[in-house]
Scaffold this motif. Structure first.
Motif, PDB file in Angstrom:
ATOM      1  N   GLU A  39      30.685  32.329  46.727  1.00 52.90           N
ATOM      2  CA  GLU A  39      31.465  31.169  46.258  1.00 52.90           C
ATOM      3  C   GLU A  39      31.500  31.116  44.736  1.00 52.90           C
ATOM      4  O   GLU A  39      32.546  30.844  44.138  1.00 52.90           O
ATOM      5  N   ILE A  40      30.378  31.376  44.110  1.00 58.90           N
ATOM      6  CA  ILE A  40      30.305  31.326  42.647  1.00 58.90           C
ATOM      7  C   ILE A  40      31.189  32.391  42.025  1.00 58.90           C
ATOM      8  O   ILE A  40      31.977  32.109  41.119  1.00 58.90           O
ATOM      9  N   VAL A  41      31.090  33.630  42.500  1.00 57.36           N
ATOM     10  CA  VAL A  41      31.872  34.697  41.855  1.00 57.36           C
ATOM     11  C   VAL A  41      33.360  34.583  42.144  1.00 57.36           C
ATOM     12  O   VAL A  41      34.169  35.138  41.409  1.00 57.36           O
ATOM     13  N   GLN A  42      33.722  33.878  43.178  1.00 59.69           N
ATOM     14  CA  GLN A  42      35.151  33.635  43.405  1.00 59.69           C
ATOM     15  C   GLN A  42      35.729  32.767  42.299  1.00 59.69           C
ATOM     16  O   GLN A  42      36.921  32.782  42.046  1.00 59.69           O
ATOM     17  N   GLU A  48      32.580  40.774  34.644  1.00 58.92           N
ATOM     18  CA  GLU A  48      31.255  40.531  35.226  1.00 58.92           C
ATOM     19  C   GLU A  48      31.344  39.934  36.624  1.00 58.92           C
ATOM     20  O   GLU A  48      30.675  40.387  37.550  1.00 58.92           O
ATOM     21  N   GLY A  49      32.167  38.898  36.776  1.00 58.07           N
ATOM     22  CA  GLY A  49      32.324  38.275  38.087  1.00 58.07           C
ATOM     23  C   GLY A  49      32.906  39.234  39.115  1.00 58.07           C
ATOM     24  O   GLY A  49      32.480  39.256  40.265  1.00 58.07           O
ATOM     25  N   ASP A  50      33.867  40.030  38.678  1.00 48.87           N
ATOM     26  CA  ASP A  50      34.480  40.999  39.598  1.00 48.87           C
ATOM     27  C   ASP A  50      33.488  42.082  40.010  1.00 48.87           C
ATOM     28  O   ASP A  50      33.481  42.534  41.152  1.00 48.87           O
ATOM     29  N   TRP A  51      32.640  42.503  39.067  1.00 47.10           N
ATOM     30  CA  TRP A  51      31.634  43.516  39.400  1.00 47.10           C
ATOM     31  C   TRP A  51      30.642  42.963  40.419  1.00 47.10           C
ATOM     32  O   TRP A  51      30.285  43.626  41.394  1.00 47.10           O
ATOM     33  N   ILE A  52      30.202  41.731  40.219  1.00 46.19           N
ATOM     34  CA  ILE A  52      29.290  41.117  41.184  1.00 46.19           C
ATOM     35  C   ILE A  52      29.991  40.934  42.527  1.00 46.19           C
ATOM     36  O   ILE A  52      29.403  41.159  43.586  1.00 46.19           O
ATOM     37  N   HIS A  53      31.260  40.570  42.480  1.00 44.53           N
ATOM     38  CA  HIS A  53      32.052  40.421  43.701  1.00 44.53           C
ATOM     39  C   HIS A  53      32.048  41.741  44.477  1.00 44.53           C
ATOM     40  O   HIS A  53      31.858  41.763  45.705  1.00 44.53           O
ATOM     41  N   ALA A  54      32.240  42.847  43.762  1.00 42.01           N
ATOM     42  CA  ALA A  54      32.221  44.175  44.396  1.00 42.01           C
ATOM     43  C   ALA A  54      30.861  44.442  45.034  1.00 42.01           C
ATOM     44  O   ALA A  54      30.769  44.867  46.196  1.00 42.01           O
ATOM     45  N   TYR A  55      29.811  44.189  44.271  1.00 45.10           N
ATOM     46  CA  TYR A  55      28.445  44.387  44.775  1.00 45.10           C
ATOM     47  C   TYR A  55      28.208  43.565  46.049  1.00 45.10           C
ATOM     48  O   TYR A  55      27.652  44.068  47.034  1.00 45.10           O
ATOM     49  N   LEU A  56      28.625  42.302  46.028  1.00 45.92           N
ATOM     50  CA  LEU A  56      28.396  41.430  47.188  1.00 45.92           C
ATOM     51  C   LEU A  56      29.122  41.954  48.428  1.00 45.92           C
ATOM     52  O   LEU A  56      28.562  41.922  49.531  1.00 45.92           O
TER      53      LEU A  56
END
Length: 97
Positions: A39-42, A48-56
């Motif tokens: 929810e946060i990275v959306q 940075e947010g997109d990279w974490i989104h990919a990781y998730l």
């Protein structure tokens, strides 16, 4: 905050203060709350947010979706473990890359 200090907040389950929303997302992920992290990275656009989104999504097992998000940040799916990528992301966000 150093990586070791951040990692300690995870171990103690104490939400860190004065850190980015992206680090908060990684904190929730490390504490078993994938949904909250997602929810946060959306809401956090950008590299940075997109990279974490990919990781998730990689962690979730949705590799097609993960590949899409990795491509948005100019990366391919890493060959390292999820734990190693979490540490890499955390250190990057903390300026310890």
């Amino acid at each position: 905050m150093t990586f070791q200090e951040f990692k300690q907040t995870v171990e103690l389950k104490e939400l860190p203060k004065n850190v980015s929303q992206n680090l908060i997302a990684l904190w929730y992920d490390a504490n078993g709350d994938w949904d909250h992290a997602h929810e946060i990275v959306q809401e956090t656009a950008g590299f940075e947010g997109d990279w974490i989104h990919a990781y998730l999504h990689r962690k979730e097992g949705d590799l097609g979706n993960a590949s899409y998000w990795y491509s948005r940040v100019g990366k391919s799916r890493p060959k390292i473990s999820l734990e190693e990528e979490w540490e890499l992301l955390s250190k990057y966000l903390l300026g310890e890359n």
